[in-house]
Design a protein around this motif. Structure first.
Motif, PDB file in Angstrom:
ATOM      1  N   LYS A  96      -1.224  -3.501  -1.824  1.00  0.00           N
ATOM      2  CA  LYS A  96      -2.206  -2.442  -2.206  1.00  0.00           C
ATOM      3  C   LYS A  96      -3.545  -3.056  -2.488  1.00  0.00           C
ATOM      4  O   LYS A  96      -4.481  -2.622  -2.595  1.00  0.00           O
ATOM      5  CB  LYS A  96      -1.494  -1.972  -3.238  1.00  0.00           C
ATOM      6  N   GLU A  97      -3.577  -4.353  -3.146  1.00  0.00           N
ATOM      7  CA  GLU A  97      -4.770  -4.973  -3.437  1.00  0.00           C
ATOM      8  C   GLU A  97      -4.650  -6.519  -2.817  1.00  0.00           C
ATOM      9  O   GLU A  97      -4.510  -7.444  -3.606  1.00  0.00           O
ATOM     10  CB  GLU A  97      -4.748  -4.937  -4.915  1.00  0.00           C
ATOM     11  N   GLY A 137       3.315   1.803  -1.679  1.00  0.00           N
ATOM     12  CA  GLY A 137       4.139   1.802  -3.159  1.00  0.00           C
ATOM     13  C   GLY A 137       5.371   1.058  -3.141  1.00  0.00           C
ATOM     14  O   GLY A 137       5.706   0.902  -4.317  1.00  0.00           O
ATOM     15  N   SER A 145       0.930  -1.008  -0.109  1.00  0.00           N
ATOM     16  CA  SER A 145       0.091   0.390   0.020  1.00  0.00           C
ATOM     17  C   SER A 145       0.640   1.381   0.038  1.00  0.00           C
ATOM     18  O   SER A 145       0.501   2.368  -0.732  1.00  0.00           O
ATOM     19  CB  SER A 145      -0.844   0.094   1.093  1.00  0.00           C
TER      20      SER A 145
END
Length: 108
Positions: free
Chosen positions: A29-30, A11, A9
């Motif tokens: 992030k996903e 980056g 999340s």
């Protein structure tokens, strides 16, 4: 099989080492959500429950969620072809799951 790129999340992009290990903690992030999965085991029901609880707890550190699995108790005296047949029968009856986790005793 190529190693995946994991995007966190914040980056950060990480690729697991050759054994699949990663040296990063944090939410993906996903993150994945396993809602339809199967846990095959040859241990006691209590050991299988403990293993799934540990998997769920460990995965949650990355934001990955596991709903309750479909359970398949494997006969520890059967051979691998019997296990495959048992899993195939379950898939024909219930459809293909997102993932199958097989949990065996060290000597099996």
């Amino acid at each position: 099989m190529n190693r995946p790129d994991l995007l966190f999340s914040g980056g950060t992009k990480i690729q697991p080492d050759i054994k699949g290990n990663i040296r990063n903690r944090g939410v993906l992030k996903e993150p994945f959500h396993f809602t339809d999965w199967v846990f095959c085991y040859s241990t006691s029901d209590a050991d299988a429950d403990d293993a799934v609880a540990l998997l769920k707890k460990s995965a949650s550190a990355y934001g990955v969620q596991f709903k309750e699995p479909g359970w398949i108790a494997i006969d520890r005296n059967a051979n691998v072809n019997d296990w495959k047949k048992q899993l195939k029968t379950d898939i024909e009856k219930n459809g293909a799951p997102q993932i199958v986790v097989v949990y065996l005793q060290p000597f099996e």
